[in-house]
Design a protein around this motif. Sequence first.
Motif, PDB file in Angstrom:
ATOM      1  N   ARG A 167       0.799  -1.044   0.032  1.00  0.00           N
ATOM      2  CA  ARG A 167       0.102  -0.096   0.091  1.00  0.00           C
ATOM      3  C   ARG A 167       0.934   1.207  -0.067  1.00  0.00           C
ATOM      4  NH1 ARG A 167      -4.102   1.990   4.784  1.00  0.00           N
ATOM      5  NH2 ARG A 167      -4.804   3.666   3.788  1.00  0.00           N
ATOM      6  N   LEU A 168       0.861   1.859  -1.067  1.00  0.00           N
ATOM      7  CA  LEU A 168       1.774   3.072  -1.238  1.00  0.00           C
ATOM      8  C   LEU A 168       1.748   4.208  -0.402  1.00  0.00           C
ATOM      9  CD1 LEU A 168       3.999   4.326  -3.232  1.00  0.00           C
ATOM     10  CD2 LEU A 168       2.068   5.313  -4.466  1.00  0.00           C
ATOM     11  N   GLY A 169       2.720   4.491   0.329  1.00  0.00           N
ATOM     12  CA  GLY A 169       2.869   5.639   1.284  1.00  0.00           C
ATOM     13  C   GLY A 169       2.392   5.288   2.752  1.00  0.00           C
ATOM     14  N   ALA A 170       1.899   4.247   2.927  1.00  0.00           N
ATOM     15  CA  ALA A 170       1.193   3.677   4.294  1.00  0.00           C
ATOM     16  C   ALA A 170       2.495   3.115   5.175  1.00  0.00           C
ATOM     17  CB  ALA A 170       0.280   2.982   4.039  1.00  0.00           C
ATOM     18  N   GLY A 171       3.503   3.761   5.376  1.00  0.00           N
ATOM     19  CA  GLY A 171       4.633   3.180   5.890  1.00  0.00           C
ATOM     20  C   GLY A 171       4.497   3.190   7.555  1.00  0.00           C
TER      21      GLY A 171
END
Length: 296
Positions: A167-171
């Motif tokens: 999930r991009l950006g959801a670190g």
Amino acid sequence: MPDQAALPDTVSLSVGGRAVADYVWQPRLPRTVSPRPFLHPVRTLAGTEVTESMPEDHPHHLGVSVAVADVGGANFWGGRTFVPGHGPVQLPNHGTQRHHDWTARTSTAVRHELRWVGPDGTELLHEYRRIAALPLSGQAWALDFGFELTNVTAGPLTFASPATNGRLGAGYGGFFWRARRGDRRVHVLGPERTGERHLHGRRTAWLALTGSGTDPWTLIFVAADQPRRTDLWFVRSRDYAGVGSALAWTQPLVVAPGGRVRRRIVTVVADGRLRSRQVADLAGTVAAIPAEAAQS
């Protein structure tokens, strides 16, 4: 040390005789929020609350806590789990952080041991946590929050996030502060840039939120004892206000048996909407505070 069973579930921390934070060390919460100790409310010296707990938009956000979305497949963040190819899914995989023993408990500092327990009852991590309220000025104080996680399993233990799972950006995952927005407009500041778009997923020496409107406030987050600025910042200011120091953003963090993860975040809690120069000066001040200062 007094009988723990007779102690209240909340410890009040004070600065100069003023209560500034409540630490709920033994919460009674639904399993779906991944029960864990947390700080709420946290207040400025003037009494303005700067945390939210269990808001409607994210009931698993618990003030200030340590929360990780994926530790060996167990959810210690709360809420849904991101599953590649399916998106966020509600799974019966929630872990619990349980208080184990106090090593110190005063009006200015707490230190205790915790056990991170998976959904099947297996202990995955032992934690040593240290939290202290430190005076800075008549306008600001600092919350010194340090933790050390030890892998107590027989094999490598993987810390992951929705980002590492696709999930991009959801670190997100690690130290996390859910700030109280109310009717305020929240601004994001960094050493060289401003705005969520420029600071989300970045490494900087510090990151700050300022809340305008009635009873304005400023929060300055400093990654202390990290000369290489290991973690990227997770920041939200539009749909909600929150800041986290991410343990696993671009790739999982793998910890060997007996291996340890240590982090320390010092947060300045100030009344008023401070200017960039004031923020930078305070960030430099708290970055120089040794961890030992919180133990005195």
